[in-house]
Motif scaffolding. Structure first.
Motif, PDB file in Angstrom:
ATOM      1  N   ALA A 152      14.605  -9.424 -32.727  1.00  0.00           N
ATOM      2  CA  ALA A 152      15.654 -10.335 -33.167  1.00  0.00           C
ATOM      3  C   ALA A 152      17.062  -9.807 -32.903  1.00  0.00           C
ATOM      4  O   ALA A 152      17.958 -10.593 -32.576  1.00  0.00           O
ATOM      5  CB  ALA A 152      15.489 -10.631 -34.660  1.00  0.00           C
ATOM      6  N   MET A 153      17.286  -8.503 -33.040  1.00  0.00           N
ATOM      7  CA  MET A 153      18.648  -7.984 -32.864  1.00  0.00           C
ATOM      8  C   MET A 153      18.822  -7.171 -31.585  1.00  0.00           C
ATOM      9  O   MET A 153      19.942  -6.852 -31.211  1.00  0.00           O
ATOM     10  CB  MET A 153      19.083  -7.145 -34.066  1.00  0.00           C
ATOM     11  N   GLY A 154      17.721  -6.815 -30.923  1.00  0.00           N
ATOM     12  CA  GLY A 154      17.802  -6.041 -29.696  1.00  0.00           C
ATOM     13  C   GLY A 154      17.659  -4.551 -29.962  1.00  0.00           C
ATOM     14  O   GLY A 154      17.982  -4.051 -31.046  1.00  0.00           O
ATOM     15  N   GLU A 155      17.193  -3.845 -28.949  1.00  0.00           N
ATOM     16  CA  GLU A 155      16.910  -2.420 -29.097  1.00  0.00           C
ATOM     17  C   GLU A 155      18.164  -1.611 -29.407  1.00  0.00           C
ATOM     18  O   GLU A 155      18.141  -0.708 -30.260  1.00  0.00           O
ATOM     19  CB  GLU A 155      16.251  -1.885 -27.820  1.00  0.00           C
ATOM     20  N   GLN A 156      19.251  -1.919 -28.735  1.00  0.00           N
ATOM     21  CA  GLN A 156      20.440  -1.082 -28.894  1.00  0.00           C
ATOM     22  C   GLN A 156      21.008  -1.188 -30.300  1.00  0.00           C
ATOM     23  O   GLN A 156      21.395  -0.178 -30.904  1.00  0.00           O
ATOM     24  CB  GLN A 156      21.496  -1.473 -27.860  1.00  0.00           C
ATOM     25  N   ALA A 157      21.063  -2.410 -30.840  1.00  0.00           N
ATOM     26  CA  ALA A 157      21.551  -2.578 -32.213  1.00  0.00           C
ATOM     27  C   ALA A 157      20.592  -1.920 -33.200  1.00  0.00           C
ATOM     28  O   ALA A 157      21.026  -1.296 -34.178  1.00  0.00           O
ATOM     29  CB  ALA A 157      21.716  -4.058 -32.537  1.00  0.00           C
ATOM     30  N   ALA A 158      19.302  -2.034 -32.941  1.00  0.00           N
ATOM     31  CA  ALA A 158      18.318  -1.421 -33.839  1.00  0.00           C
ATOM     32  C   ALA A 158      18.475   0.098 -33.862  1.00  0.00           C
ATOM     33  O   ALA A 158      18.300   0.734 -34.913  1.00  0.00           O
ATOM     34  CB  ALA A 158      16.908  -1.813 -33.416  1.00  0.00           C
ATOM     35  N   ARG A 159      18.781   0.688 -32.711  1.00  0.00           N
ATOM     36  CA  ARG A 159      19.000   2.140 -32.676  1.00  0.00           C
ATOM     37  C   ARG A 159      20.055   2.544 -33.710  1.00  0.00           C
ATOM     38  O   ARG A 159      19.876   3.504 -34.458  1.00  0.00           O
ATOM     39  CB  ARG A 159      19.491   2.583 -31.292  1.00  0.00           C
ATOM     40  N   ARG A 160      21.129   1.791 -33.742  1.00  0.00           N
ATOM     41  CA  ARG A 160      22.210   2.151 -34.664  1.00  0.00           C
ATOM     42  C   ARG A 160      21.812   1.905 -36.116  1.00  0.00           C
ATOM     43  O   ARG A 160      21.896   2.815 -36.954  1.00  0.00           O
ATOM     44  CB  ARG A 160      23.474   1.345 -34.346  1.00  0.00           C
ATOM     45  N   TYR A 161      21.381   0.687 -36.420  1.00  0.00           N
ATOM     46  CA  TYR A 161      21.236   0.318 -37.820  1.00  0.00           C
ATOM     47  C   TYR A 161      19.966   0.861 -38.460  1.00  0.00           C
ATOM     48  O   TYR A 161      19.930   1.049 -39.681  1.00  0.00           O
ATOM     49  CB  TYR A 161      21.363  -1.205 -37.972  1.00  0.00           C
ATOM     50  N   PHE A 162      18.937   1.152 -37.679  1.00  0.00           N
ATOM     51  CA  PHE A 162      17.781   1.866 -38.227  1.00  0.00           C
ATOM     52  C   PHE A 162      18.185   3.291 -38.607  1.00  0.00           C
ATOM     53  O   PHE A 162      17.791   3.806 -39.654  1.00  0.00           O
ATOM     54  CB  PHE A 162      16.645   1.949 -37.199  1.00  0.00           C
ATOM     55  N   LEU A 163      18.953   3.938 -37.728  1.00  0.00           N
ATOM     56  CA  LEU A 163      19.279   5.350 -37.912  1.00  0.00           C
ATOM     57  C   LEU A 163      20.373   5.581 -38.954  1.00  0.00           C
ATOM     58  O   LEU A 163      20.299   6.526 -39.737  1.00  0.00           O
ATOM     59  CB  LEU A 163      19.692   5.983 -36.584  1.00  0.00           C
TER      60      LEU A 163
END
Length: 261
Positions: A152-163
């Motif tokens: 839903a948000m894309g891999e790059q955004a997930a990298r930031r907000y997961f971490l």
């Protein structure tokens, strides 16, 4: 009647409300079971054309219920796996529901709540809503919800907000493509209703087929097998009763048979 949900059906539209406002609609075993059973039943109902997923109270969902989390602290590995499997099954049930699901995000949406939002097909959020993938703050990770949130948000955004487990607001969620529309709280129902009206105006079987098409094609290489599959799908729809009726209605400049349902 489910204890943690408020379910209302009006003609072709079902509205499912998370109904634990006293705990910011945090979910527990009961909520997970009831969402699974509810969406399985809604998906089988031939009269329904769309589902709205919303929540009562100030928050859409704060994620996991604190009492549920306290209980999990003493779980064995096997118990944790079984518990996570039930959550995974619930998310898959909502994601794979044949009906289009419109998410109505009226308040803050954290952790597993972001997963619930991510499985919706269309998301409308009120201005000022805060999102947070907060698991890392607790020494955890958003594993079960990750397949849906990353899509839903894309891999790059997930990298930031997961971490980082940072909060991000509805405007940022919109920029990321996670949320489709942002509006004032006062206009939220109007915008959701407009999207539902657009869904109901389309061919019922075509809408279901379009939903499945996106899920099946996204991320796939454009191979000979995919080209053959998409050609077969459009042939199936063109030859169907709904497809034939829709094209005839368009050419004859009259409303299709499903209009006004």
């Amino acid at each position: 009647m489910p204890a943690t949900l408020d379910i209302r059906i009006d003609g072709p539209v079902a509205r499912v409300w998370l109904n634990r406002p006293d705990v910011r609609n945090a979910f527990n075993d009961a909520t997970i079971a009831e969402l699974t059973e509810t969406f399985q039943a809604l998906g089988r109902d031939p009269q329904l054309r769309a589902v709205v997923l919303g929540a009562h109270g100030k928050a859409f969902s704060a994620g996991a219920d604190l009492n549920w989390m306290r209980a999990m602290a003493d779980y064995t590995w096997e118990q944790n796996r079984d518990d996570a499997a039930r959550l995974a099954e619930m998310l898959w049930t909502l994601y794979s529901c044949p009906l289009p699901v419109v998410g109505r995000i009226q308040g803050d949406c954290y952790a597993g709540g972001v997963g619930l939002a991510a499985v919706c097909d269309v998301l409308v959020a009120a201005e000022g809503v805060q999102f947070c993938l907060s698991e890392a703050k607790l020494g955890l990770l958003p594993a079960t919800i990750s397949p849906y949130v990353i899509r839903a948000m894309g891999e790059q955004a997930a990298r930031r907000y997961f971490l980082t487990a940072e909060r991000f607001d509805a405007a940022q969620a919109h920029r990321l493509g996670f949320v489709h529309e942002v509006c004032s709280a006062q206009a939220l129902d109007e915008r959701v209703d407009a999207i539902v009206a657009a869904l109901v105006a389309n061919g019922p079987q075509a809408v279901k087929a379009c939903k499945r098409l996106v899920q099946d094609v996204a991320g796939q290489p454009i191979s000979a097998a995919l080209r053959e599959d998409t050609a077969r799908r459009i042939a199936d729809v063109r030859a169907s009763d709904e497809g034939r009726a829709g094209v005839r209605s368009f050419l004859d400049k009259r409303s299709p048979p499903w209009a006004g349902a």
